[in-house]
Design an enzyme around this catalytic site. Structure first.
Site, PDB file in Angstrom:
ATOM      1  N   ASP A  52      28.744 -73.001  30.967  1.00 44.71           N
ATOM      2  CA  ASP A  52      27.651 -73.449  31.657  1.00 44.71           C
ATOM      3  C   ASP A  52      27.987 -74.057  32.890  1.00 44.71           C
ATOM      4  OD1 ASP A  52      25.025 -74.500  32.532  1.00 44.71           O
ATOM      5  OD2 ASP A  52      25.161 -76.012  31.230  1.00 44.71           O
ATOM      6  N   ASP A 129      25.415 -54.535  27.676  1.00 46.53           N
ATOM      7  CA  ASP A 129      24.982 -53.999  26.510  1.00 46.53           C
ATOM      8  C   ASP A 129      23.478 -53.362  26.837  1.00 46.53           C
ATOM      9  OD1 ASP A 129      24.454 -54.453  23.655  1.00 46.53           O
ATOM     10  OD2 ASP A 129      25.565 -56.148  23.811  1.00 46.53           O
ATOM     11  N   ASP A 231      23.271 -50.885  21.586  1.00 49.15           N
ATOM     12  CA  ASP A 231      22.853 -51.775  20.621  1.00 49.15           C
ATOM     13  C   ASP A 231      22.079 -50.794  19.464  1.00 49.15           C
ATOM     14  OD1 ASP A 231      22.723 -54.439  19.681  1.00 49.15           O
ATOM     15  OD2 ASP A 231      20.566 -53.745  19.963  1.00 49.15           O
ATOM     16  N   GLU A 285      26.700 -48.977  18.624  1.00 46.71           N
ATOM     17  CA  GLU A 285      26.945 -49.947  17.536  1.00 46.71           C
ATOM     18  C   GLU A 285      26.469 -49.133  16.382  1.00 46.71           C
ATOM     19  OE1 GLU A 285      25.631 -54.241  15.950  1.00 46.71           O
ATOM     20  OE2 GLU A 285      24.227 -52.753  17.028  1.00 46.71           O
ATOM     21  N   HIS A 351      29.822 -61.044  18.099  1.00 41.88           N
ATOM     22  CA  HIS A 351      28.911 -61.989  18.022  1.00 41.88           C
ATOM     23  C   HIS A 351      28.152 -62.059  16.917  1.00 41.88           C
ATOM     24  CE1 HIS A 351      26.891 -58.369  19.341  1.00 41.88           C
ATOM     25  NE2 HIS A 351      25.809 -59.148  19.141  1.00 41.88           N
ATOM     26  N   ASP A 352      28.102 -60.801  16.221  1.00 44.19           N
ATOM     27  CA  ASP A 352      27.344 -60.629  14.895  1.00 44.19           C
ATOM     28  C   ASP A 352      28.252 -61.146  13.607  1.00 44.19           C
ATOM     29  OD1 ASP A 352      25.121 -59.762  16.074  1.00 44.19           O
ATOM     30  OD2 ASP A 352      25.886 -57.656  16.055  1.00 44.19           O
TER      31      ASP A 352
HETATM   32  C1  GLC Z   1      22.641 -55.447  17.178  1.00 46.79           C
HETATM   33  C2  GLC Z   1      23.259 -56.797  18.010  1.00 46.79           C
HETATM   34  C3  GLC Z   1      22.623 -58.019  17.276  1.00 46.79           C
HETATM   35  C4  GLC Z   1      21.286 -58.055  17.280  1.00 46.79           C
HETATM   36  C5  GLC Z   1      20.704 -56.644  16.985  1.00 46.79           C
HETATM   37  C6  GLC Z   1      19.350 -56.784  17.365  1.00 46.79           C
HETATM   38  O1  GLC Z   1      23.206 -55.544  15.894  1.00 46.79           O
HETATM   39  O2  GLC Z   1      24.622 -56.614  17.703  1.00 46.79           O
HETATM   40  O3  GLC Z   1      23.296 -59.142  17.927  1.00 46.79           O
HETATM   41  O4  GLC Z   1      20.531 -59.153  16.647  1.00 46.79           O
HETATM   42  O5  GLC Z   1      21.357 -55.813  17.464  1.00 46.79           O
HETATM   43  O6  GLC Z   1      19.274 -56.104  18.492  1.00 46.79           O
END
Ligand code: GLC
Length: 581
Positions: A52, A129, A231, A285, A351-352
């Site tokens: 930040d 992304d 995504d 993804e 991040h998931d």
């Molecule tokens: C993907 C992203 C995730 C998000 C989901 C909905 O899985 O990696 O963080 O919550 O899509 O966009």
């Protein structure tokens, strides 16, 4: 100038251009080195939690800009940035309200341009992304779409008029009631949202939607970015007659949602419109439900994508642990399925997911460092492009919240509401979330031992892990034996040995329940990787001839290089040998 001299100059210029790999593509003309994305080491930055700059408690682009030298020092060659577009932040940017603007929490387009420039100046590429399975319900398209049944944007989303009765059940991953259809009284109709109610699914069957997405992609490609991570893309195509699915389908929803209908047609169109014209890489993804699905996405002859990432590996770790035999089996099968054709993505967190070391390693003080390093060795010595999540290079761990008030993730918060509504076992729920919640991987990056780990001078949007005094970049930077410095070494090793990128993979000692060993081979060069996945010393298969071999890297000091003593690895020990050829 005479004609011969002119043609010589043209030919000479073309030759130089091709030697340096310049490509002419659409409006963009920039340097390309063929398969750079195969050789890349991709570092994922979660902007909200990285650094930040302005003191509002939320990470921002200026913050990332202030850390470019750190990123460069890691040796990584590309950055994947989670979404930075305008968003009301129901799902931390995965709910986009304007694809051509920067989220105000994160800064301005000028900040973005400086970031792109700063990365490129350091020889690092930038992957954006692209979140286009759905938008935010606050996107102008959706505001129009929901306003009347005859609005020109109506068909940008999926609607089911209420006079037809209730729509056939669709499961939602984030909805409090698990129902992907939300009723909207304005037009007396339901709209579809596979994720939260504030993330309505776009209608890819509408060619106008596709054209809008391709324009958005060109907008960013014209700026000079180097790739897109698509995504949730495996879900975009839908059978818009919405047939009923069998009862209980939601337990295997991927079989019904992923890789449906015209998805390959849409990707080939995207290829023609965008990828063929720009030097950008693409990774989706999700990789469908079979090796065939995954191959179809990335087979270069089909002109769709460069890579996809599958979840089989990352999904193995459960709160009760996982079996190494199973782990070896998954990664070995994926490797052999892509041995001749296609390319893999290798990752153990993002991040998931909760933190890599807490899920796949051992985050107790005695083993955290060695087990993080061992897992990193695995990622950096497999075939396929490594994706590495920020903070894992320090060995950051799960925070394990015990109060629901500490969580920020819409998935956890909505699941909690669901438990409340349905009278679920909240204690069990909280224990489960403490090990699996995505917020474990989203706590602020630990820069130093100053308040809030040097992440912010304000109040952080999510709590900082209290272990930051012991685990932080500043102190690890100074310690030659730190997890951070090990990361730098293994990245550099991968980058200097193409065999670690392209070499044939061969599993050794398959039934060893503690040690994962494999060879990576190119003609004339052989590498042996040995990884102890457990907290106790473990034997390596006997009889492997290490005479004449060189120990290139190990996560233990003075790792044994003496011949004949290689049959035991210490807890979470990792070794990479170059074998006599
Ligand atoms: C993907 C992203 C995730 C998000 C989901 C909905 O899985 O990696 O963080 O919550 O899509 O966009």
């Amino acid at each position: 100038m005479n004609i011969r001299l002119a043609s010589f100059l043209i030919l000479f210029t073309l030759l130089i251009a091709s030697l340096f790999g310049y490509t002419q593509a659409g409006n963009s003309s920039k340097r390309s080195s063929g398969n750079w994305w195969k050789e890349a080491v991709i570092y994922q930055i979660y902007p909200r939690s990285f650094k930040d700059y302005d003191g509002d408690g939320i990470g921002d682009l200026k913050g990332i800009n202030s850390k470019l030298d750190y990123i460069k020092s890691l040796g990584v060659t590309a950055v994947w940035l989670n979404p930075v577009y305008s968003s009301p932040n129901t799902d931390n940017g995965y709910d986009v309200s304007d694809y051509r603007k920067i989220m105000s929490d994160f800064g301005t387009m000028d900040d973005f341009d400086s970031l792109l420039h700063g990365l490129h100046e350091r020889g690092i590429k930038l992957i954006m992304d692209l979140v286009v399975n759905h938008s935010s319900d606050e996107h102008a398209w959706f505001l129009q779409s929901r306003s009347s049944r005859t609005n020109p944007y109506r068909n940008y989303y999926h609607w089911w008029d209420a006079e037809r009765g209730k729509p056939p059940y669709r499961y939602s991953l984030f909805d409090v009631d698990g129902n992907a259809w939300a009723y909207d009284s304005t037009t007396n109709a339901y709209y579809l949202h596979y994720f939260s109610r504030k993330q309505p699914d776009l209608n890819w069957e509408n060619p106008k939607v596709r054209a809008e997405v391709f324009d958005i992609m060109k907008y960013w490609a014209d700026k000079g970015i180097d790739g897109f991570r698509l995504d949730a893309f495996q879900f975009v195509a839908k059978d818009t007659s919405f047939p009923a699915f069998p009862k209980g389908f939601e337990k295997h929803f991927n079989l019904y949602y992923a890789m449906q209908g015209n998805i390959h047609h849409y990707l080939q169109e995207m290829y023609r419109e965008v990828f063929a014209k720009y030097d950008v890489m693409s990774v989706a993804e999700g990789a469908g439900n079979s090796f065939k699905d995954a191959h179809d996405l990335v087979d270069s002859q089909r002109h769709e994508l460069n890579m996809a990432y599958a979840f089989d590996g990352v999904d193995l770790a459960k709160p009760g642990g996982y079996s190494l035999l199973h782990f070896k089996d998954v990664f070995t099968r994926w490797d052999s399925a892509f041995e001749k054709n296609g390319w893999l993505s290798i990752f153990l967190s993002n991040h998931d997911q909760a933190r890599m070391v807490s899920r796949f390693g051992n985050d107790s003080p005695a083993f955290r460092a060695h087990s993080s390093e061992m897992l990193t060795t695995f990622i950096m010595t497999m075939r396929g492009t490594p994706y590495f999540y920020n903070g894992d290079e320090l060995g950051m761990t799960n925070i394990r919240f015990d109060s629901i008030g500490d969580y920020r993730d819409v998935q956890t918060l909505n699941a909690y509401q669901h438990e409340l509504k349905t009278g679920g076992n909240l204690k069990k729920f909280m224990t489960f979330q403490a090990s699996v919640s995505r917020d474990n991987g989203r706590t602020p990056f630990q820069w130093d031992s100053s308040p809030n780990a040097g992440f912010t001078t304000g109040t952080p949007w999510i709590k900082v892990n209290p272990n930051y005094k012991a685990i932080n970049a500043e102190s690890e930077d100074k310690d030659p034996n730190s997890v951070l410095n090990y990361f730098r070494k293994i990245v550099s090793l991968r980058r200097t040995h193409p065999a670690l990128v392209y070499g044939k993979y061969k599993l050794l000692d398959r039934n060893n329940t503690h040690v994962y060993s494999y060879l990576r081979t190119v003609p004339g060069e052989r590498f042996l990787v040995m990884l102890n996945f457990g907290p106790v010393p473990a034997s390596v298969f006997p009889g492997f001839d290490l005479r004449g071999s060189t120990l290139l890297l190990s996560n233990y000091e003075n790792s044994d290089t003496k011949r004949g003593k290689t049959n035991v690895l210490r807890p979470y020990e990792a070794r990479v040998y170059k074998l006599r050829s």
